[in-house]
Design a protein around this motif. Structure first.
Motif, PDB file in Angstrom:
ATOM      1  N   MET A   1       0.864  -1.174   0.065  1.00  0.00           N
ATOM      2  CA  MET A   1      -0.108   0.058   0.066  1.00  0.00           C
ATOM      3  C   MET A   1       0.897   1.108  -0.030  1.00  0.00           C
ATOM      4  N   HIS A   2       0.397   2.214  -0.689  1.00  0.00           N
ATOM      5  CA  HIS A   2       1.480   3.382  -1.101  1.00  0.00           C
ATOM      6  C   HIS A   2       0.159   4.648  -0.977  1.00  0.00           C
ATOM      7  N   LEU A   3       0.897   5.828  -0.674  1.00  0.00           N
ATOM      8  CA  LEU A   3       0.040   7.015  -0.557  1.00  0.00           C
ATOM      9  C   LEU A   3       0.898   7.972  -1.859  1.00  0.00           C
ATOM     10  N   VAL A   4       0.159   8.208  -2.799  1.00  0.00           N
ATOM     11  CA  VAL A   4       1.067   9.059  -4.043  1.00  0.00           C
ATOM     12  C   VAL A   4       0.537  10.297  -3.808  1.00  0.00           C
ATOM     13  N   SER A   5       1.837  11.256  -3.985  1.00  0.00           N
ATOM     14  CA  SER A   5       1.747  12.559  -4.065  1.00  0.00           C
ATOM     15  C   SER A   5       1.130  12.978  -5.433  1.00  0.00           C
ATOM     16  N   ARG A   6      -0.183  13.605  -5.517  1.00  0.00           N
ATOM     17  CA  ARG A   6      -0.782  13.970  -6.683  1.00  0.00           C
ATOM     18  C   ARG A   6      -0.148  15.322  -7.349  1.00  0.00           C
ATOM     19  N   LYS A   7       0.817  16.029  -6.690  1.00  0.00           N
ATOM     20  CA  LYS A   7       1.324  17.125  -7.105  1.00  0.00           C
ATOM     21  C   LYS A   7       2.624  17.347  -6.431  1.00  0.00           C
TER      22      LYS A   7
END
Ligand code: AVJ
Length: 322
Positions: free
Chosen positions: A254-260
């Motif tokens: 599981m990852h949290l991806v930076s959208r910017k």
């Protein structure tokens, strides 16, 4: 009636907000960025996890529950009279009920968990439903060895590791955990371990990225928690949840991806994120039966019996100390 007074608290082991801040800064200053998995489970995270278990795509919980039901008589036969059942990472103690129903010879139950609220609730509801059972919760990090309450002395001990918790550990850590459980339980013990097995990638991805977005909310709660507890300023809209299958390591990540491109503040530090950069928050290893057998053997356990469910392969192992 509250059972809080019965809870044995081991000082200095329960993560404080200082630990949370220190660990978060360390993980977010590293490359690639990470955050420790254990922080997913605050009250809100634990609630979201229970909700994940009800999602149609998340097959592990209902698969394991059905399997435990189906084999409960076999498991009961392996449990001696007046046994002490010790559960590692007990949470809401949901699956324990199947075992307790089938094995009334269990006289003491020691749930080990770091969540005081989860232990309180579990103890209260088990006390109501199993009046002959002595519930002695231990609030502690279940991955380390512990001294069990005095009342458990000189009784047969049975370890219980359901929920595929073993999958959250990398192989070496899984071996350490199984070794430390052996130290906690003492010699001449048995254990029941539930572990999800490797299967088709699409099934795995859906299970960790459900259509309702509950797993996404569970993962993003980690950032919300940092905002709540240590005054970070994560914009939750600026990160998205991603589940990937890492075939080489046989695990879901599981990852949290930076959208910017963005900068986040925490504990007086500035943390820079590039667009697309990820924070790795959890691994859920999907071992094969052979890998599990190897891990167990390396930690001093032999497999006495095992069951594997169908159509979603999930293993329950009955193990004995070597
Ligand atoms: C903690 C092992 C039960 O890895 O499947 C569920 C946690 N994370 N969805 C798992 C989890 C995302 C879960 N266990």
């Amino acid at each position: 009636m509250s059972d809080t007074s019965d809870i044995t608290m081991e000082e200095g082991e329960i993560p404080s907000s200082d630990d949370l801040l220190r660990d978060a800064i360390a993980g977010l200053s590293a490359y690639p960025k990470t955050l420790p998995t254990k922080y997913l489970y605050d009250a809100e995270g634990s609630r979201l996890f229970e909700e994940i278990c009800e999602q149609p795509e998340y097959y592990p919980t209902r698969t394991e529950t059905a399997l435990l039901h189906a084999i409960s008589e076999d498991l009961s036969e392996a449990i001696d009279n007046d046994a002490v059942l010790v559960e590692f990472g007990s949470g809401a103690s949901t699956k324990t009920r199947t075992l307790l129903d089938a094995a009334p010879q269990i006289s003491i139950y020691v749930p080990i968990d770091i969540s005081q609220i989860a232990l309180d609730e579990a103890a209260n509801s088990l006390n109501a439903d199993f009046p002959n059972l002595n519930v002695l919760p231990l609030i502690a990090d279940f991955t380390a060895p512990h001294t069990l309450p005095e009342a458990t002395r000189n009784r047969p001990h049975v370890g219980f590791f359901p929920d595929s918790t073993i999958g959250n550990f990398a192989p070496e850590a899984a071996v350490d955990f199984l070794k430390s459980a052996l130290i906690t339980l003492g010699e001449d013990v048995r254990s029941i371990l539930g572990a999800d097995l490797a299967k088709e990638e699409s099934v795995l991805i859906s299970a960790y990225d459900d259509a309702q977005g509950v797993t996404a909310a569970f993962n993003l709660n980690l950032l919300a928690r940092l905002n709540r507890e240590v005054g970070a300023d994560f914009d939750l809209e600026a990160f998205s949840h991603r589940a990937i299958w890492n075939a080489a390591e046989s695990r879901i990540e599981m990852h949290l991806v930076s959208r910017k491109n963005q900068t986040v503040h925490l504990g007086g530090k500035e943390i820079a994120f590039a667009v697309g950069e990820t924070i790795h928050t959890e691994n859920s290893h999907k071992y094969t039966y052979d890998m599990l057998a190897e891990l167990a053997a390396a930690a001093g356990w032999r497999i006495e019996k095992s069951w594997i469910s169908d159509p979603y392969p999930f293993a329950v192992l009955l193990m004995g100390a070597m």
